[in-house]
Design an enzyme around this catalytic site. Structure first.
Site, PDB file in Angstrom:
ATOM      1  N   HIS A 137       0.839  -1.327  -0.069  1.00  0.00           N
ATOM      2  CA  HIS A 137       0.031  -0.006   0.070  1.00  0.00           C
ATOM      3  C   HIS A 137       0.836   1.340  -0.114  1.00  0.00           C
ATOM      4  O   HIS A 137       1.599   1.620   1.022  1.00  0.00           O
ATOM      5  CB  HIS A 137      -0.963  -0.007   1.197  1.00  0.00           C
TER       6      HIS A 137
ATOM      7  N   ARG B  96      -4.845  15.481   6.283  1.00  0.00           N
ATOM      8  CA  ARG B  96      -5.293  15.461   4.861  1.00  0.00           C
ATOM      9  C   ARG B  96      -5.357  16.563   4.272  1.00  0.00           C
ATOM     10  O   ARG B  96      -5.201  16.781   3.141  1.00  0.00           O
ATOM     11  CB  ARG B  96      -6.604  14.825   5.036  1.00  0.00           C
TER      12      ARG B  96
ATOM     13  N   TYR C  12      -4.864   7.690  -7.164  1.00  0.00           N
ATOM     14  CA  TYR C  12      -6.304   8.631  -7.464  1.00  0.00           C
ATOM     15  C   TYR C  12      -6.131   9.970  -7.923  1.00  0.00           C
ATOM     16  O   TYR C  12      -6.896  10.825  -7.965  1.00  0.00           O
ATOM     17  CB  TYR C  12      -7.147   8.407  -6.169  1.00  0.00           C
TER      18      TYR C  12
ATOM     19  N   HIS D  78      -5.776  -1.123   5.986  1.00  0.00           N
ATOM     20  CA  HIS D  78      -6.016  -0.677   7.626  1.00  0.00           C
ATOM     21  C   HIS D  78      -6.844  -1.654   8.510  1.00  0.00           C
ATOM     22  O   HIS D  78      -6.554  -2.254   9.198  1.00  0.00           O
ATOM     23  CB  HIS D  78      -6.424   0.705   7.584  1.00  0.00           C
TER      24      HIS D  78
ATOM     25  N   ASP E 214       2.229   2.977   2.908  1.00  0.00           N
ATOM     26  CA  ASP E 214       1.100   3.885   2.937  1.00  0.00           C
ATOM     27  C   ASP E 214       1.588   5.342   2.628  1.00  0.00           C
ATOM     28  O   ASP E 214       1.961   5.907   1.757  1.00  0.00           O
ATOM     29  CB  ASP E 214       0.297   4.027   4.167  1.00  0.00           C
TER      30      ASP E 214
HETATM   31 ZN   LIG Z   1      -3.857   4.711   1.735  1.00  0.00          ZN
END
Ligand SMILES: [Zn+2]
Length: 450
Positions: free
Chosen positions: A67, A90, A129, A277, A328
């Site tokens: 990931h 974020r 994405y 996760h 990640d």
């Molecule tokens: Zn992620």
């Protein structure tokens, strides 16, 4: 070209611990022989040993980083101080996301993947994405960003599964994408499938899989479209799942069920699916994941960095979910650290020791990770598998005196000395052969943060 390698130790499949003096032959990117040399007995192939490349230390099959969001590497050290939580982090992440284009992403991802190669990662799963221009306008080639990532992995010398991510809405309630999220969206799942279907990298090192960003980002009625596409392609399907309690709460409020139950009802779970996760599942969720053989990718260094919490790793493994590992957000790129954190976090949670054996952590970092990314022919030192060899020093300040079986509790990424991917040497004596990793990281990150 046929090659012979003589590993001081090698960790062979179904072995609780490494085996000394293993001769490994490779040809055409595949392993063609694996032969432990019998101690105290002269072997037939003295000349064979003369031309074998010595690999001092412990040789592992390739590590899989299941990931990754490559661009998060630019955030390392910039978001770690101060207060806040996942959601404030974020905002900073979106700031960098808004500044990337295919050229700058190629440079950043190439450096980030080369850092992974130095850490012994031979295959990465990129949960991707950032599809379109910053305002959501498609590039002339609507898969230009995907192509940049495939090229980046080729430059770095590692394999890549491009987990092309469907990301349509900003909340479980279906709020439209706004601001920096606009570039993530394809409109609906059919248009997502259309775009992804047009991307067929002609490369032995890359394959395309699918991802559902989360139940926040794909409306319930469109989940089956993404799952169906992955199923028809025989492609792996990944999904962020219950990283935050807020996601569970929102899903219950809108759909009356947990995110795991919603995915199960829409046909998303199964042995080709990996939940990323799974930090806050209910007991029933754990059973649903396990019974369907859905994999779970744990990302402990990110989960600790973002104050997510600690998932029930042992319970999920016992329920039937294969565990894999991912770095990640790349706050740390070190699969040894991710692996031992699975055990050590469980200790913190339960105040008991000894939940995972060393060979279970080894499997999560190697075979299970590759399988989660759709590479069933990698991650094991067996004849016929891809010729990935990752050699870890046993004579560094960290590993000296450590028994080989203890390497996942002692080594760091800095102890990886030699990396072969598909039969090609990518890292020798701790140096990447084609990428000046620190310099390229510095320049690529400066370009998107200054
Ligand atoms: Zn992620």
């Amino acid at each position: 070209m046929p090659m012979r390698w003589l590993a001081e130790y090698a960790w062979l499949p179904a072995h609780a611990e490494p085996t000394p003096d293993v001769l490994i032959e490779t040809d055409g990117g595949r392993i063609t022989a694996v032969a432990p040399l019998t101690p105290g007995r002269p072997t037939a192939g003295v000349q064979v040993l003369d031309d074998a490349v010595r690999l001092p230390g412990l040789t592992l099959p390739g590590l899989a980083n299941a990931h990754s969001h490559a661009f998060h590497r630019a955030l390392r050290g910039r978001t770690h101080g101060g207060r806040g939580d996942f959601w404030t982090w974020r905002d900073v992440m979106y700031d960098v996301a808004g500044r990337l284009d295919p050229d700058s992403y190629l440079a950043l991802a190439r450096a980030a993947y080369a850092e992974m190669a130095l850490a012994g990662v031979t295959c990465v799963g990129e949960f991707h994405y950032l599809h379109h221009g910053p305002d959501g306008t498609r590039y002339d080639d609507p898969n230009a960003m995907s192509a940049a990532l495939v090229e980046a992995a080729a430059h770095a010398g590692i394999r890549l599964t491009l987990l092309d991510t469907c990301y349509l809405t900003a909340s479980v309630a279906g709020d439209p994408l706004a601001g920096p999220q606009r570039r993530f969206g394809d409109g609906d799942a059919l248009r997502w499938a259309d775009r992804v279907g047009g991307f067929t990298p002609d490369n032995d090192h890359a394959r395309v899989g699918a991802a559902i960003h989360s139940v926040r980002a794909v409306p319930a009625a469109q989940l089956a479209t993404v799952a169906g596409w992955a199923d028809r392609q025989g492609a792996p399907l990944h999904v962020h799942l219950s990283e935050q309690p807020a996601e569970n709460d929102a899903c219950r409020a809108v759909h009356g069920v947990t995110p795991t139950r919603l995915l199960a009802d829409r046909g998303v779970l199964g042995r080709h699916t990996t939940a990323v996760h799974a930090t806050h599942p209910t007991a029933a969720d754990v059973a649903l994941l396990g019974e369907s053989r859905t994999g779970v990718c744990l990302c402990p260094t990110t989960e600790r960095d973002l104050a997510d919490g600690i998932g029930p790793a042992r319970r999920m493994a016992e329920a039937g979910s294969p565990l894999s590992l991912g770095s990640d957000s790349h706050a740390v790129v070190d699969l040894f650290e991710e692996a031992r954190a699975v055990e050590l976090d469980e200790r913190l949670r339960t105040r008991r020791r000894g939940h995972f054996r060393a060979d279970e952590l080894f499997t999560a970092a190697t075979r299970a990770g590759h399988a989660a990314l759709g590479w069933g022919d990698a991650g094991e030192l067996t004849v016929g598998m891809r010729a990935d060899l990752v050699t870890v020093r046993l004579d560094s300040a960290r590993t000296a005196g450590v028994p080989p079986v203890g390497v996942f509790f002692a080594a760091t990424a800095a102890d990886v000395d030699h990396v072969v991917v598909d039969g090609r040497v990518v890292v020798r004596d701790g140096r990447h052969l084609t990428v000046d990793v620190p310099v390229e990281l510095r320049d690529a990150i400066e370009a998107v943060t200054s």
